[in-house]
Design a protein around this motif. Structure first.
Motif, mmCIF file in Angstrom:
data_model
loop_
_atom_site.group_PDB
_atom_site.id
_atom_site.type_symbol
_atom_site.label_atom_id
_atom_site.label_comp_id
_atom_site.label_asym_id
_atom_site.label_seq_id
_atom_site.Cartn_x
_atom_site.Cartn_y
_atom_site.Cartn_z
ATOM 1 N N ALA A 1 0.826 -1.205 0.000
ATOM 2 C CA ALA A 1 0.000 0.000 0.000
ATOM 3 C C ALA A 1 0.860 1.254 0.000
ATOM 4 C CB ALA A 1 -0.929 -0.008 1.215
ATOM 5 N N LEU A 2 1.996 1.198 0.695
ATOM 6 C CA LEU A 2 2.908 2.342 0.731
ATOM 7 C C LEU A 2 3.396 2.675 -0.679
ATOM 8 C CD1 LEU A 2 4.068 4.013 3.178
ATOM 9 C CD2 LEU A 2 6.138 2.623 2.945
ATOM 10 N N VAL A 3 3.802 1.651 -1.405
ATOM 11 C CA VAL A 3 4.264 1.845 -2.782
ATOM 12 C C VAL A 3 3.134 2.372 -3.662
ATOM 13 C CG1 VAL A 3 4.989 0.623 -4.879
ATOM 14 C CG2 VAL A 3 6.147 0.176 -2.707
ATOM 15 N N ALA A 4 1.963 1.774 -3.557
ATOM 16 C CA ALA A 4 0.831 2.190 -4.385
ATOM 17 C C ALA A 4 0.444 3.643 -4.123
ATOM 18 C CB ALA A 4 -0.361 1.276 -4.129
ATOM 19 N N ALA A 5 0.537 4.070 -2.872
ATOM 20 C CA ALA A 5 0.196 5.454 -2.539
ATOM 21 C C ALA A 5 1.215 6.435 -3.131
ATOM 22 C CB ALA A 5 0.128 5.615 -1.022
ATOM 23 N N ILE A 6 2.484 6.080 -3.044
ATOM 24 C CA ILE A 6 3.529 6.938 -3.627
ATOM 25 C C ILE A 6 3.318 7.040 -5.138
ATOM 26 C CG2 ILE A 6 6.010 7.167 -4.033
ATOM 27 C CD1 ILE A 6 6.400 5.570 -1.388
ATOM 28 N N GLN A 7 3.043 5.920 -5.761
ATOM 29 C CA GLN A 7 2.811 5.918 -7.204
ATOM 30 C C GLN A 7 1.558 6.706 -7.575
ATOM 31 O OE1 GLN A 7 2.853 1.662 -7.857
ATOM 32 N NE2 GLN A 7 5.033 1.641 -8.375
ATOM 33 N N ALA A 8 0.525 6.641 -6.730
ATOM 34 C CA ALA A 8 -0.705 7.389 -7.001
ATOM 35 C C ALA A 8 -0.454 8.892 -6.995
ATOM 36 C CB ALA A 8 -1.775 7.031 -5.970
ATOM 37 N N LEU A 9 0.497 9.336 -6.198
ATOM 38 C CA LEU A 9 0.853 10.750 -6.145
ATOM 39 C C LEU A 9 1.706 11.172 -7.339
ATOM 40 C CD1 LEU A 9 1.685 11.079 -2.343
ATOM 41 C CD2 LEU A 9 -0.149 12.302 -3.545
ATOM 42 N N GLY A 10 2.210 10.192 -8.076
ATOM 43 C CA GLY A 10 2.999 10.493 -9.262
ATOM 44 C C GLY A 10 4.409 10.951 -8.976
ATOM 45 N N VAL A 11 4.952 10.567 -7.819
ATOM 46 C CA VAL A 11 6.319 10.968 -7.477
ATOM 47 C C VAL A 11 7.264 9.775 -7.594
ATOM 48 C CG1 VAL A 11 5.425 12.744 -5.921
ATOM 49 C CG2 VAL A 11 6.102 10.523 -4.990
ATOM 50 N N THR A 12 8.513 10.043 -7.850
ATOM 51 C CA THR A 12 9.518 8.983 -7.979
ATOM 52 C C THR A 12 10.730 9.187 -7.072
ATOM 53 O OG1 THR A 12 10.571 10.140 -9.826
ATOM 54 C CG2 THR A 12 8.869 8.503 -10.373
ATOM 55 N N LYS A 13 10.811 10.330 -6.400
ATOM 56 C CA LYS A 13 11.934 10.620 -5.498
ATOM 57 C C LYS A 13 11.378 11.007 -4.132
ATOM 58 C CE LYS A 13 14.861 12.371 -9.272
ATOM 59 N NZ LYS A 13 15.784 11.218 -9.317
ATOM 60 N N VAL A 14 11.824 10.308 -3.084
ATOM 61 C CA VAL A 14 11.255 10.526 -1.759
ATOM 62 C C VAL A 14 12.340 10.676 -0.694
ATOM 63 C CG1 VAL A 14 9.188 9.196 -2.361
ATOM 64 C CG2 VAL A 14 11.089 8.046 -1.181
ATOM 65 N N GLY A 15 11.965 11.354 0.372
ATOM 66 C CA GLY A 15 12.718 11.298 1.612
ATOM 67 C C GLY A 15 12.080 10.224 2.474
ATOM 68 N N PHE A 16 12.889 9.393 3.106
ATOM 69 C CA PHE A 16 12.380 8.217 3.828
ATOM 70 C C PHE A 16 12.816 8.271 5.286
ATOM 71 C CE2 PHE A 16 12.819 3.944 5.510
ATOM 72 C CZ PHE A 16 11.670 3.297 5.093
ATOM 73 N N SER A 17 11.886 8.023 6.181
ATOM 74 C CA SER A 17 12.257 7.919 7.595
ATOM 75 C C SER A 17 11.443 6.819 8.266
ATOM 76 C CB SER A 17 12.064 9.250 8.325
ATOM 77 O OG SER A 17 10.723 9.655 8.301
ATOM 78 N N SER A 18 12.032 6.253 9.319
ATOM 79 C CA SER A 18 11.405 5.134 10.017
ATOM 80 C C SER A 18 12.069 4.971 11.387
ATOM 81 C CB SER A 18 11.600 3.836 9.217
ATOM 82 O OG SER A 18 12.895 3.302 9.451
ATOM 83 N N PRO A 19 11.483 4.137 12.243
ATOM 84 C CA PRO A 19 12.133 3.799 13.511
ATOM 85 C C PRO A 19 12.947 2.515 13.423
ATOM 86 C CG PRO A 19 9.897 3.007 13.556
ATOM 87 C CD PRO A 19 10.104 3.617 12.189
ATOM 88 N N TYR A 20 13.215 2.032 12.202
ATOM 89 C CA TYR A 20 13.866 0.750 12.007
ATOM 90 C C TYR A 20 15.367 0.829 12.275
ATOM 91 C CZ TYR A 20 9.680 -0.006 9.064
ATOM 92 O OH TYR A 20 8.421 -0.084 8.574
#
Length: 248
Positions: A115-134
């Motif tokens: 779902a995370l990938v599908a949402a990013i693709q729905a916004l039409g973006v290909t470059k992101v800043g990524f953050s997590s608690p991992y």
């Protein structure tokens, strides 16, 4: 007195048994007249730091009992509510798990990672800043997962310390906001906040106002997938530009 019908849709959610945030987020974003039902699942050691091996073990664990339990509510859709459990295995594993859950429950299925990938693709973006608690290794695997789906991570930020299975959910929305700002970069078209146990949903509006770009979180993305699949309308509980893509 006016009552909700509770007949619009039933949403089933498989949630890791130490997760303290996913249920609260789903309640915040639930569309009126829908109901949300949860089944907790194990497959990992609560006392271990949730690193790559631990989360991969969760993704590969037997969830047949959990599917039988959640199927009891006759859900319209089942969500697999752990992002790192499948992104540690890669896109093919993630897609296969979604198909297996659909076959085992008789409902539509969306994983958090998918779902995370599908949402990013729905916004039409290909470059992101990524953050997590991992931990660092999972962040690398997360970036590989996004890259395999045509999404480049231009900057990555993490909390800078090991968090146990309860530590992720104990991060405050203010700390999540700080994490998002650390992941920002002029080249980033959107900010991604990965983890179903991180209180990202509550910070989305503030982050978008500060950074001037859309934010995608694991739980928000799953609810977006549900809304699209079941033709649910936008309502006041849905935060972020992502939901501008919905009708109504």
């Amino acid at each position: 007195m006016t009552y909700e019908t509770r007949t619009r849709a039933k949403i089933g959610v498989l949630v890791p048994f130490t997760n303290t945030n996913l249920e609260a987020d789903m309640d915040l974003m639930r569309c009126p007249d829908t109901t949300v039902h949860f089944q907790r699942m194990g497959g990992y050691d609560v006392d271990e730091i949730p690193g790559s091996d631990q989360m991969a073990g969760l993704g590969a664990s037997d969830i047949s009992h959990d599917l039988r339990m959640i199927s009891g509510v006759r859900p319209d859709v089942v969500l697999y509510g752990c992002t790192s459990a499948t992104l540690t295995h890669g896109p093919s594993f993630d897609a296969d798990l979604a198909r297996d859950i659909k076959a085992g429950s008789g409902a539509k299925c969306f994983t958090a990672a998918g779902a995370l990938v599908a949402a990013i693709q729905a916004l039409g973006v290909t470059k992101v800043g990524f953050s997590s608690p991992y931990l660092g290794e999972i962040n690398v695997q997360a970036q590989d997962f996004l890259r395999a789906n045509g999404i480049e991570t231009v900057k990555c930020a993490d909390v800078g310390r090991e968090l146990g299975n309860y530590g992720q959910g104990e991060l405050t929305p203010d700390e999540v906001y700080d994490l998002a700002c650390q992941a920002d970069d002029p080249a980033a078209e959107a900010i991604v906040l990965s983890c179903t146990d991180m209180r990202s949903v509550e910070a989305v509006t503030r982050i978008e106002a500060a950074l001037g770009k859309p934010v995608v979180t694991s739980n928000q993305a799953m609810m977006f997938a549900v809304a699209k699949a079941l033709s649910l309308p936008r309502h006041d509980g849905l935060p972020g530009r992502l939901f501008d893509l919905l009708q109504g």
